[in-house]
Design a protein around this motif. Structure first.
Motif, PDB file in Angstrom:
ATOM      1  N   GLY A  16       2.990   3.127  -9.258  1.00 18.59           N
ATOM      2  CA  GLY A  16       3.246   2.436 -10.515  1.00 18.59           C
ATOM      3  C   GLY A  16       4.672   1.985 -10.722  1.00 18.59           C
ATOM      4  O   GLY A  16       4.984   1.312 -11.706  1.00 18.59           O
ATOM      5  N   ILE A  32      -4.971  -1.754  -1.008  1.00 22.63           N
ATOM      6  CA  ILE A  32      -5.837  -2.897  -0.711  1.00 22.63           C
ATOM      7  C   ILE A  32      -6.196  -2.901   0.762  1.00 22.63           C
ATOM      8  O   ILE A  32      -5.453  -2.358   1.597  1.00 22.63           O
ATOM      9  CB  ILE A  32      -5.167  -4.222  -1.116  1.00 22.63           C
ATOM     10  CG1 ILE A  32      -3.789  -4.363  -0.478  1.00 22.63           C
ATOM     11  CG2 ILE A  32      -5.050  -4.332  -2.621  1.00 22.63           C
ATOM     12  CD1 ILE A  32      -3.065  -5.639  -0.817  1.00 22.63           C
ATOM     13  N   ASN A  89       0.815  -1.215   0.000  1.00 24.76           N
ATOM     14  CA  ASN A  89       0.000   0.000   0.000  1.00 24.76           C
ATOM     15  C   ASN A  89       0.848   1.265   0.000  1.00 24.76           C
ATOM     16  O   ASN A  89       0.366   2.337  -0.376  1.00 24.76           O
ATOM     17  CB  ASN A  89      -0.951   0.007   1.200  1.00 24.76           C
ATOM     18  CG  ASN A  89      -2.138  -0.917   0.998  1.00 24.76           C
ATOM     19  OD1 ASN A  89      -2.410  -1.362  -0.112  1.00 24.76           O
ATOM     20  ND2 ASN A  89      -2.846  -1.218   2.082  1.00 24.76           N
ATOM     21  N   ASP A 106      -0.084  -7.478 -12.749  1.00 26.03           N
ATOM     22  CA  ASP A 106       0.572  -7.039 -13.980  1.00 26.03           C
ATOM     23  C   ASP A 106       1.985  -6.514 -13.716  1.00 26.03           C
ATOM     24  O   ASP A 106       2.507  -5.689 -14.477  1.00 26.03           O
ATOM     25  CB  ASP A 106      -0.273  -5.957 -14.664  1.00 26.03           C
ATOM     26  CG  ASP A 106      -1.623  -6.500 -15.118  1.00 26.03           C
ATOM     27  OD1 ASP A 106      -1.640  -7.621 -15.660  1.00 26.03           O
ATOM     28  OD2 ASP A 106      -2.643  -5.829 -14.909  1.00 26.03           O
ATOM     29  N   LEU A 154      -0.642  -7.046  -7.314  1.00 24.86           N
ATOM     30  CA  LEU A 154      -0.116  -6.422  -8.534  1.00 24.86           C
ATOM     31  C   LEU A 154       0.105  -7.492  -9.602  1.00 24.86           C
ATOM     32  O   LEU A 154       1.243  -7.834  -9.952  1.00 24.86           O
ATOM     33  CB  LEU A 154       1.204  -5.693  -8.229  1.00 24.86           C
ATOM     34  CG  LEU A 154       1.152  -4.643  -7.108  1.00 24.86           C
ATOM     35  CD1 LEU A 154       2.555  -4.159  -6.780  1.00 24.86           C
ATOM     36  CD2 LEU A 154       0.250  -3.477  -7.486  1.00 24.86           C
ATOM     37  N   CYS A 195       1.764   1.105  -4.155  1.00 20.00           N
ATOM     38  CA  CYS A 195       0.917   0.578  -5.221  1.00 20.00           C
ATOM     39  C   CYS A 195       0.288   1.672  -6.084  1.00 20.00           C
ATOM     40  O   CYS A 195      -0.020   1.440  -7.260  1.00 20.00           O
ATOM     41  CB  CYS A 195      -0.164  -0.341  -4.661  1.00 20.00           C
ATOM     42  SG  CYS A 195      -1.343   0.485  -3.563  1.00 20.00           S
ATOM     43  N   ALA A 196       0.082   2.869  -5.533  1.00 25.60           N
ATOM     44  CA  ALA A 196      -0.537   3.946  -6.301  1.00 25.60           C
ATOM     45  C   ALA A 196       0.457   4.661  -7.213  1.00 25.60           C
ATOM     46  O   ALA A 196       0.053   5.461  -8.059  1.00 25.60           O
ATOM     47  CB  ALA A 196      -1.188   4.953  -5.354  1.00 25.60           C
ATOM     48  N   PRO A 255       0.598  -1.158 -13.367  1.00 26.32           N
ATOM     49  CA  PRO A 255      -0.450  -0.137 -13.418  1.00 26.32           C
ATOM     50  C   PRO A 255      -0.759   0.350 -11.997  1.00 26.32           C
ATOM     51  O   PRO A 255      -0.980  -0.465 -11.096  1.00 26.32           O
ATOM     52  CB  PRO A 255      -1.653  -0.879 -14.009  1.00 26.32           C
ATOM     53  CG  PRO A 255      -1.068  -2.056 -14.714  1.00 26.32           C
ATOM     54  CD  PRO A 255       0.136  -2.444 -13.911  1.00 26.32           C
ATOM     55  N   PRO A 256      -0.746   1.653 -11.772  1.00 28.30           N
ATOM     56  CA  PRO A 256      -1.087   2.144 -10.428  1.00 28.30           C
ATOM     57  C   PRO A 256      -2.444   1.616  -9.983  1.00 28.30           C
ATOM     58  O   PRO A 256      -3.384   1.498 -10.770  1.00 28.30           O
ATOM     59  CB  PRO A 256      -1.121   3.667 -10.614  1.00 28.30           C
ATOM     60  CG  PRO A 256      -0.225   3.932 -11.781  1.00 28.30           C
ATOM     61  CD  PRO A 256      -0.415   2.757 -12.700  1.00 28.30           C
ATOM     62  N   THR A 257      -2.522   1.269  -8.711  1.00 29.87           N
ATOM     63  CA  THR A 257      -3.752   0.685  -8.184  1.00 29.87           C
ATOM     64  C   THR A 257      -4.026   1.251  -6.795  1.00 29.87           C
ATOM     65  O   THR A 257      -3.119   1.726  -6.099  1.00 29.87           O
ATOM     66  CB  THR A 257      -3.643  -0.842  -8.105  1.00 29.87           C
ATOM     67  OG1 THR A 257      -4.869  -1.392  -7.692  1.00 29.87           O
ATOM     68  CG2 THR A 257      -2.548  -1.274  -7.154  1.00 29.87           C
ATOM     69  N   ALA A 258      -5.289   1.223  -6.415  1.00 35.76           N
ATOM     70  CA  ALA A 258      -5.676   1.725  -5.090  1.00 35.76           C
ATOM     71  C   ALA A 258      -5.155   0.803  -4.002  1.00 35.76           C
ATOM     72  O   ALA A 258      -4.968  -0.403  -4.231  1.00 35.76           O
ATOM     73  CB  ALA A 258      -7.193   1.842  -5.016  1.00 35.76           C
TER      74      ALA A 258
END
Length: 411
Positions: free
Chosen positions: A147, A406, A141, A372, A370, A144-145, A401-404
């Motif tokens: 990238g 978890i 966390n 990808d 993640l 992850c945002a 890819p940036p992700t929110a």
């Protein structure tokens, strides 16, 4: 036994050129180096662990197993050897005698080993799983945002640090100093200072657990019937840290590299046809996190595979070289766990179950969060840290890819 070597190592140690194990060239491509060693020397290779520190490297599987099971001729006690080694030698803090299971033999080793095994066996694996999972999620966390990330500095290292500290009951401030000192020892950079810092930090942990015991390895060592004294207790902890953080961090990172670059695993782990455990065992065969170790010191000159080994000079098992010995390597090793990465004989690693669990949880959490994930630089451009003992990346840049963030796991 192993193949007949073309080079004779005399008992006096006055042999010819030696293979350097501590330079950047060896670190960049050790597998090529092992192939060349095998072609030139056979089972036993004259090497240098540091400038002016000769040793014999064993790269034949059967010879290695014989040596690791023969404690009477190949004890792990280095006290006679280290009398000739200067105090500023970069590998001395890793190899010097300590009153612990790793650097002792006979009755002393049995006593220390029993205390260590009991303390490690007391670890609650379910609780450890949850602890590693929580640490993994918090670390993921943290990046992850964005990238991009360096999985050595931002994930594997702090995760291993948190996991070992939790098992030992060590607060973060003491653990940070222990970890920095441990890395200095393995890298051989100002290792003498690292040794002093390690001793001071470990001493603080022992004092703390005497005053505030808990359900942790340190407290169980304090309570064990072996009745370890202050020096003995501190030196068991030195080994647990050294054999915990650095190898675990490297195992996680090396396995992630395999999964991201090898077609057998890149799809297989994510689609369920191959497990993370399969990938871990492939790394433990091919690129184990500790590549050369299980060091012993013959009590007298001894003839092995038609070569004389000098008395009181290090005999180092190449766990990587032996695992990749053509005599036992059949090619496809998926599901095969007969590697030597955990050692063998009386000094076999007592923490295999915990190491497997921690690495597996760390990798599964990362790939689940993640899926990808990709290398941020070509594999051949990754930089490996020099050193005679470990197989360790300096950094592992990745993109995704940036992700929110978890949700943290439910306690």
């Amino acid at each position: 036994m192993g193949s007949t070597a073309s080079h004779t190592i005399s008992p006096g140690g006055t042999d010819g050129p030696r293979v350097c194990l501590y330079g950047a060239e060896f670190a960049a491509d050790p597998h090529r180096a092992y192939r060349e060693m095998r072609a030139q020397y056979g089972a036993l290779v004259p090497v240098e662990l540091a400038p002016g520190v000769p040793a014999t490297l064993v790269i034949d599987h059967r010879t290695a197993v014989r040596i690791m099971h023969d404690e009477s001729h190949f004890p792990a006690d280095p006290r006679t050897w280290q009398q000739r080694i200067p105090s500023d030698c970069p590998v001395l803090p890793v190899l010097e005698w300590r009153p612990n299971a790793l650097r002792s033999a006979g009755g002393e080793h049995t006593r220390y080993r029993q205390a260590n095994t009991a303390a490690i066996d007391g670890v609650d694996l379910n609780q450890l799983h949850d602890s590693v999972e929580q640490s993994a999620v918090a670390l993921i966390n943290g990046f992850c945002a964005v990238g991009v990330a360096d999985l050595v500095a931002q994930y594997a290292f702090p995760l291993a640090f948190d996991a070992i500290n939790a098992m030992l009951g060590c607060p973060a401030d003491i653990g940070q100093r222990v970890t920095a000192a441990t890395i200095a020892l393995f890298d051989g950079v100002d290792a003498e200072q690292g040794n002093r810092l390690l001793g001071a930090a470990i001493g603080e942990l022992v004092e703390l657990k005497r005053a505030q015991p808990g359900d942790d390895i340190t407290s169980r060592l304090l309570r064990h019937p072996a009745e370890l004294n202050e020096a003995e207790l501190a030196n068991q902890l030195v080994v647990l840290y050294g054999a915990g953080i650095e190898p675990l961090l490297n195992l996680i990172v090396n396995t992630v590299v395999l999964i991201l670059t090898d077609d057998r695993f890149a799809g297989g782990v994510l689609d369920g046809s191959l497990s993370t455990r399969d990938a871990l065992d492939e790394v433990l065969f091919n690129d184990p996190p500790i590549a050369n170790f299980s060091v012993t010191y013959p009590r007298q000159p001894i003839l092995i595979d038609e070569i004389w080994l000098p008395a009181h000079q290090p005999v180092v098992i190449s766990l990587t070289g032996c695992n990749n010995d053509p005599a036992i390597n059949s090619g496809d090793r998926v599901g095969n766990r007969s590697h030597l990465a955990w050692g063998a004989g009386p000094h076999v690693c007592p923490a295999r179950s915990t190491a497997y669990l921690m690495a597996e949880v760390a990798i599964d959490q990362l790939l689940d969060a993640l899926p990808d994930l990709r290398l941020g630089t070509p594999k051949h451009e990754l930089t490996w840290r020099p050193g005679p003992f470990h197989r360790a990346l300096a950094a592992l840049p990745v993109t995704f890819p940036p992700t929110a963030p978890i949700a943290p796991p439910t306690p």
